[in-house]
Scaffold this active site. Structure first.
Site, PDB file in Angstrom:
ATOM      1  N   ASP A   3     101.358 -55.833   6.734  1.00 13.91           N
ATOM      2  CA  ASP A   3     100.765 -54.532   6.443  1.00 13.91           C
ATOM      3  C   ASP A   3     101.003 -54.196   4.974  1.00 13.91           C
ATOM      4  O   ASP A   3     102.119 -54.351   4.474  1.00 13.91           O
ATOM      5  CB  ASP A   3     101.396 -53.461   7.338  1.00 13.91           C
ATOM      6  N   ILE A   4      99.961 -53.725   4.295  1.00 11.22           N
ATOM      7  CA  ILE A   4     100.081 -53.355   2.886  1.00 11.22           C
ATOM      8  C   ILE A   4     100.859 -52.047   2.795  1.00 11.22           C
ATOM      9  O   ILE A   4     100.512 -51.054   3.441  1.00 11.22           O
ATOM     10  CB  ILE A   4      98.689 -53.198   2.232  1.00 11.22           C
ATOM     11  N   GLU A  46      94.609 -51.883   6.904  1.00  8.49           N
ATOM     12  CA  GLU A  46      95.273 -52.692   5.887  1.00  8.49           C
ATOM     13  C   GLU A  46      96.272 -53.661   6.499  1.00  8.49           C
ATOM     14  O   GLU A  46      97.232 -54.066   5.882  1.00  8.49           O
ATOM     15  CB  GLU A  46      95.953 -51.792   4.856  1.00  8.49           C
TER      16      GLU A  46
END
Length: 137
Positions: A3-4, A46
């Site tokens: 996950d960003i 994301e």
């Protein structure tokens, strides 16, 4: 699970096109980091999921850390703007008691949650629980 970190801030600060550029660049890094027998996909928003074939826990953690460091050391370009980015990663290995791949993904997601909760830009392994081992017996 990858996950960003602080993705909303990227979008809010630089715009959604910059967020799209961040997703594309991070996807490229992930794709370049895995073997042709492995699979990576955007899992929504994301977040990405990476499925590694025939790999042990130690090697999976090493690969996850290599991906994390590669992203941390990359500056994402959006026009003239440079955007730093990091990711948090949750790692899980297929366990004997897993009913299907969803059990493993849920453990990886738990690791991702812990990585986010404990400071982001880190990798956390979630081992199979004792209940899963008992369920397999």
């Amino acid at each position: 699970m990858i996950d960003i970190d602080h993705f909303k801030k990227i979008n809010d600060t630089h715009g959604h096109a910059a967020g799209d550029d961040a997703i594309k660049r991070i996807a490229e890094i992930i794709d370049q980091s895995i073997r042709t027998t492995d699979k990576a996909a955007r899992f929504g928003g994301e977040e990405f999921v990476v499925l590694l074939r025939e790999i042990d826990q130690e090697t999976a953690l090493l690969l996850a850390e290599r991906i994390r460091r590669s992203i941390e050391q990359t500056t994402i370009k959006h026009g003239e703007t440079s955007i730093p980015a990091t990711v948090s990663i949750g790692v899980a290995i297929n366990a004997e008691g897993d009913r299907d791949v969803q059990d493993m993904i849920e453990r990886a997601d738990q690791g991702l949650y812990i990585a986010k909760k404990t400071g982001r830009n880190r990798t956390v392994l979630t081992p199979a629980s004792k209940e899963q081992d008992a369920r397999a017996a």
